[in-house]
Write an enzyme that holds these catalytic residues in place. Structure first.
Site, PDB file in Angstrom:
ATOM      1  N   HIS A  89       0.788  -1.639   0.048  1.00 48.13           N
ATOM      2  CA  HIS A  89      -0.204   0.033  -0.229  1.00 48.13           C
ATOM      3  C   HIS A  89       0.594   1.440   0.007  1.00 48.13           C
ATOM      4  CE1 HIS A  89      -3.304  -2.788   0.399  1.00 48.13           C
ATOM      5  NE2 HIS A  89      -3.499  -2.557   1.272  1.00 48.13           N
TER       6      HIS A  89
ATOM      7  N   HIS B 120     -10.258   1.637   0.855  1.00 48.78           N
ATOM      8  CA  HIS B 120      -9.751   0.800   1.607  1.00 48.78           C
ATOM      9  C   HIS B 120     -10.933   0.380   3.134  1.00 48.78           C
ATOM     10  CE1 HIS B 120      -7.361  -3.536   3.743  1.00 48.78           C
ATOM     11  NE2 HIS B 120      -6.956  -2.695   3.316  1.00 48.78           N
TER      12      HIS B 120
ATOM     13  N   GLU C  11     -11.408  -4.231  -2.509  1.00 52.95           N
ATOM     14  CA  GLU C  11     -11.046  -3.218  -3.003  1.00 52.95           C
ATOM     15  C   GLU C  11     -10.782  -2.733  -4.623  1.00 52.95           C
ATOM     16  OE1 GLU C  11      -7.268  -3.403  -0.629  1.00 52.95           O
ATOM     17  OE2 GLU C  11      -8.352  -4.180   1.026  1.00 52.95           O
TER      18      GLU C  11
HETATM   19  C1  G6D Z   1      -3.210  -8.060   4.893  1.00 49.80           C
HETATM   20  O1  G6D Z   1      -2.638  -8.973   3.390  1.00 49.80           O
HETATM   21  C2  G6D Z   1      -3.813  -7.499   3.755  1.00 49.80           C
HETATM   22  C3  G6D Z   1      -3.443  -7.049   2.893  1.00 49.80           C
HETATM   23  O2  G6D Z   1      -4.427  -7.406   1.856  1.00 49.80           O
HETATM   24  C4  G6D Z   1      -4.441  -5.645   3.999  1.00 49.80           C
HETATM   25  O3  G6D Z   1      -4.594  -4.628   2.936  1.00 49.80           O
HETATM   26  C5  G6D Z   1      -3.705  -5.518   5.338  1.00 49.80           C
HETATM   27  O4  G6D Z   1      -3.566  -6.711   5.318  1.00 49.80           O
HETATM   28  C6  G6D Z   1      -4.828  -4.784   5.914  1.00 49.80           C
HETATM   29  O5  G6D Z   1      -1.840  -7.488   5.106  1.00 49.80           O
END
Ligand code: G6D
Length: 341
Positions: free
Chosen positions: A105, A179, A313
């Site tokens: 991210h 998200h 998402e």
């Molecule tokens: C974990 O793998 C998930 C991600 O997809 C998510 O965005 C994050 O937690 C909050 O890493």
């Protein structure tokens, strides 16, 4: 339609505004300038009882201290980039390794952690919050000065429309999403395990053990990942499938959307009678069942726990650089519509 504005908190000497927009059918949404974060969405249940249906906090400090991306915009790049690096025109770009060896991210100072500028646009049957931010060349390791806008529009038809706009003065990569963690039971009274889900998708991306797509598309047919017909989320979680285990006991995968049916995604909680229908221009959606939610903090008084919320998402396929390139002066546009009933 009604709009109220207040100061939600302060960070580094800068005040963070919160906006609450209420429509005439009992739906209201609150969003703040910190990460364009949606902190609440209140929807009536089948008895008209208005309750919150997303995971969120009432203070800025809790977002800074605990939030696993509750409600926020993700950018410049959603998802994981293997080895936290990508190459463009023969130049390697190194991003922060904030998820093992990978970038998740966009790093710890991605769009979810910046304070956006905001203006309101009010019309008869809809109100919009126009968030904007200038992401400087080299910010978080990405090339190009990127001028970004994120618009949240609430309508009197109970739609939340999120549209994204971006332009860069240099070739770069962009893949934006929201998200939010949904929980239609209302005020987090139950987990999402008995929510019924439909996703118009025939295939999802296989992940390696660091959750980076291997490039292989796995057909949903005959697997616990198949949500072409509506059924409880729990059936996708209580599975021996190796991909279920690799993500910590659940689903955390990009699904390729077919766009054969409208809407692309339907989430339903029969007990409350609440339904969320999602229609998107994006080719994919990461379906995440909150596998990594830990019980180490409270959410408006409710102890956090695994599967207390789920994310849908919408985005381009993560980690596929050719799909997320944005040319110099090219307009990036994307729209996703959430219809609540
Ligand atoms: C974990 O793998 C998930 C991600 O997809 C998510 O965005 C994050 O937690 C909050 O890493």
């Amino acid at each position: 339609m009604k709009l109220t504005e207040r100061i939600f908190g302060e960070l580094n000497g800068r005040k963070v505004k919160a906006y609450t927009i209420e429509n005439e059918r009992g739906l209201d949404i609150t969003a703040i300038e910190y990460g364009c974060t949606i902190t609440e969405i209140k929807v009536p249940d089948l008895n008209g009882k208005k309750e919150n249906i997303v995971l969120g906090f009432d203070t800025l400090e809790e977002y800074i201290q605990y939030s696993p991306y509750f409600g926020c915009v993700i950018g410049r790049n959603a998802g994981r980039l293997g080895q936290a690096t990508f190459e463009m025109d023969g130049i390697p770009y190194q991003l922060e390794k904030n998820d093992g060896e990978n970038n998740l991210h966009s790093g710890s100072n991605g769009f979810h952690h910046v304070i956006w500028n905001s203006v309101i646009e009010q019309k008869e049957d809809e109100i919009s919050i126009l968030f904007s931010y200038m992401s400087r060349d080299g910010e978080e390791g990405f090339p190009g000065n990127l001028d970004v806008k994120v618009v949240y529009t609430l309508t009197n038809d109970n739609e939340l429309i999120i549209s994204y706009h971006a332009k860069s003065d240099k070739r770069t990569i962009v893949n934006l999403t929201n998200h939010s963690y949904f929980n239609l039971s209302g005020n987090l009274k139950k987990t999402i395990l008995n929510h019924e889900l439909t996703i118009d998708s025939e295939g999802f991306l296989e992940l390696d053990d660091t959750l980076i797509p291997t490039g292989k598309i796995i057909p949903v047919e005959g697997t616990s990942f198949d949500f072409r017909s509506s059924h409880p989320v729990i059936q996708g979680i209580m599975s021996e499938h190796p991909q279920t285990k690799i993500v910590g006991g659940g689903i955390d995968h990009p699904y390729l959307l077919k766009h054969q049916h409208s809407p692309d995604i339907i989430l339903l909680d029969k007990e409350s009678g609440r339904k969320l229908e999602i229609e998107t221009e994006e080719p994919a959606v990461v379906f995440y069942t909150g596998n990594m939610l830990e019980n180490t903090f409270a959410i408006r008084g409710k102890q956090s726990e695994k599967h207390l919320g789920l994310c849908l998402e919408t985005q381009k396929l993560p980690n596929q650089i050719q799909d997320i390139r944005l040319e110099k002066d090219q307009a990036y546009t994307s729209k996703t519509k959430y219809l609540f009933s």
